[in-house]
Every structure is written in C-alpha cells, then in structure tokens.
Design a protein around this motif. Structure first.
Motif, PDB file in Angstrom:
ATOM      1  N   GLU A   1       0.836  -1.205   0.000  1.00 43.12           N
ATOM      2  CA  GLU A   1       0.000   0.000   0.000  1.00 43.12           C
ATOM      3  C   GLU A   1       0.873   1.258   0.000  1.00 43.12           C
ATOM      4  N   GLU A   2       1.915   1.257   0.808  1.00 43.22           N
ATOM      5  CA  GLU A   2       2.789   2.434   0.865  1.00 43.22           C
ATOM      6  C   GLU A   2       3.487   2.659  -0.474  1.00 43.22           C
ATOM      7  N   LEU A   3       3.902   1.590  -1.117  1.00 41.81           N
ATOM      8  CA  LEU A   3       4.497   1.681  -2.444  1.00 41.81           C
ATOM      9  C   LEU A   3       3.539   2.367  -3.422  1.00 41.81           C
TER      10      LEU A   3
ATOM     11  N   ARG B   1       0.900   4.267  -2.706  1.00 39.17           N
ATOM     12  CA  ARG B   1       0.675   5.659  -2.305  1.00 39.17           C
ATOM     13  C   ARG B   1       1.765   6.590  -2.855  1.00 39.17           C
ATOM     14  N   ARG B   2       2.990   6.123  -2.853  1.00 40.86           N
ATOM     15  CA  ARG B   2       4.125   6.950  -3.274  1.00 40.86           C
ATOM     16  C   ARG B   2       4.353   6.929  -4.777  1.00 40.86           C
ATOM     17  N   SER B   3       3.571   6.143  -5.494  1.00 40.61           N
ATOM     18  CA  SER B   3       3.822   5.942  -6.923  1.00 40.61           C
ATOM     19  C   SER B   3       3.421   7.130  -7.785  1.00 40.61           C
ATOM     20  N   GLY B   4       2.551   7.980  -7.278  1.00 42.79           N
ATOM     21  CA  GLY B   4       1.996   9.058  -8.085  1.00 42.79           C
ATOM     22  C   GLY B   4       0.721   8.667  -8.820  1.00 42.79           C
TER      23      GLY B   4
ATOM     24  N   TRP C   1      -5.149   5.752  -6.487  1.00 44.66           N
ATOM     25  CA  TRP C   1      -5.268   4.416  -5.909  1.00 44.66           C
ATOM     26  C   TRP C   1      -6.552   4.288  -5.112  1.00 44.66           C
TER      27      TRP C   1
END
Length: 281
Positions: free
Chosen positions: A117-119, A121-124, A127
């Motif tokens: 989930e954190e990955l 969220r940080r992907s741009g 989601w």
C-alpha cells in the motif's frame, strides 16, 4: 481499457464476470489455459509479473487496473506498479487485507500488504485499497474431508471471524474500477456477522442435510497441513494470524460495504447454499 489481474483466483474471476457483462475488459494471466472465462468482450493478455516487457504490452492503452498479488516472498506489486507507471496507467485498485489497519497485526503477510500500500501511495498513481477480512470461500478447504468423512478440522473452531463473500468484494471492486470518486479511498470489507468455524459447519450441515462433526486442530496439526501448500514463512504468518482470531480480534463487523454499494453483505448461510455442490450435495 480496464485490466484485471488475479482472474484465475476467487475474487478476480468474479470481477471479470461482472465487468465483462457490461463492457470490454482485458484480463492478465500467466497461464491462459487456467482461465475459466470466455466471451467476445474479454481480451486475454499473457504475462508474469516478473516479465516487464510482457507487462508493458498487457498494459498498453490501460487507464485503470485491478491488482491482485498473493506471494509475500515476491516483489510483484513493485514489478506491476513500475510497468503501470511506464505504460501510463492512471488508477490502480489494489486488493489488500483488513489487518493492514490493525496495529497489533505484525505477521509477514500483513507487513507485506502494508508495504505494498505504501508503495502505491508513493507511486503518483491514483489508488483505491480494498481491505477484506477472510474470504468465506476459505471453507472450500474442508470439502474433501466433508465429502469423505463428514468432518471439518479447524484451528480455533469457536472463535469468530467476520468473513466476507468474495462476490461482495467483486461488487465493490467493479464499482471502484468503473465509477469516479474512489481515488484515495480505503474500503474495509466484512460480512454481516462474525461466524465461528463451528457455526459455519452447522450451516453447511443444514444446507447439505447431513450431520457434520467438527474437530479442533492443534497448532502443530494446522502447521503440518499448511506446510503442504505454503513455504515456512507463510505458515508462520498464518499461525500468527490464527492467534489473533483466537483472541477474538477478527470479529468486528464493518458497515463500509453497505454504505458504498447500497447492498447488504451476503451472510455465510447464503454462500454455503450457493456452493453446496462443492461439498457433495
């Protein structure tokens, strides 16, 4: 175009069935021979998560994707998100886990889903996270012993779990994949009640119209059974998760499904009746 992964599994197959009845979809399969889906509105793309070039081809023209991964020993979410960014995908709906939100849940599988989930969220990317409790369909593991012996063997037979019908997960997945307004949203999903394995056994008995017995497994017996299907780190994670159920930490019923869809979540008795043939009726 919408791309669906996990389509040979319980939830992904249901999502594909729902969406393909109303629009064209593309489904991703590592082994297309395992697909049980067909129809003129279903396009099949063949790729493994580890094959970046094949993923890029599968994601060409895709704007929304449903992401299902199931191996906590592999970086499949990282692989998929990297390809999705490169292909210009805008929105990923991720099948995660209810325990992600529970601070005391620290098993391998939960930590893996938190990291996924954190990955994302940080992907741009936009989601949406779907966080279901255990699937009602997990009881399919009992089918062989029910047919052969009329016996269910379970760890924690008298501890409740607010398990959810995979068809309900598919309903909200289809909604979030096709309608605006779900980006940045998290949907915890449960059934309408907490049920114990003993209660599930009783409901299956009523549906099948035959007596069923339940036998409690020890931790060692459960670990031995799971070891036939899973590697040791996953078995340890399952044991830790079972320990939380033994402390009645999985019994909370969440209203989110009904609030989001306007539908009542299906109870286990409905799931059991609809799948009776698998258990021998």
């Amino acid at each position: 175009m919408i791309l669906l992964t996990g389509v040979t599994g319980t939830v992904g197959r249901e999502v594909a069935r729902l969406l393909a009845s109303t629009r064209p979809v593309r489904v991703l399969a590592r082994d297309p021979t395992r697909l049980t889906l067909s129809g003129r509105d279903i396009e099949v793309a063949t790729a493994a998560y580890a094959d970046h070039d094949a993923l890029l081809r599968a994601l060409e023209g895709v704007r929304t994707a449903f992401l299902v991964t199931n191996d906590p020993t592999q970086p499949d979410d990282l692989r998929f998100i990297a390809a999705a960014i490169a292909a210009g995908v805008r929105h990923v709906v991720k099948l995660s886990a209810y325990a992600v939100s529970e601070e005391d849940a620290e098993d391998l599988i939960t930590r893996w889903q938190r990291a996924n989930e954190e990955l994302i969220r940080r992907s741009g990317l936009d989601w949406t996270f779907l966080r279901p409790r255990a699937f009602m369909s997990n009881t399919l593991a009992w089918a062989t012993s029910i047919r052969a012996e009329g016996v269910v063997r379970s760890l924690n037979p008298y501890s409740g779990n607010a398990c959810v019908d995979p068809r309900d997960i598919a309903e909200i997945a289809a909604l979030t994949l096709t309608e605006p307004g779900h980006a940045g949203r998290i949907y915890p999903l449960t059934g309408p009640e907490a049920v114990t394995p003993a209660e599930q056994t009783a409901r299956l008995s009523a549906v099948l119209r035959r007596p069923l017995q339940i036998e409690e497994l020890t931790l060692d017996q459960a670990a031995s059974q799971w070891s036939r299907r899973y590697p040791a780190p996953v078995v340890e994670a399952l044991l830790q998760s079972a320990g939380r159920q033994a402390r009645d930490l999985k019994a909370t019923v969440d209203p989110t499904f009904e609030q989001a869809t306007g539908l009542r979540p299906r109870p286990f008795r409905t799931w059991a009746a609809d799948h009776a043939s698998v258990f021998g009726l």
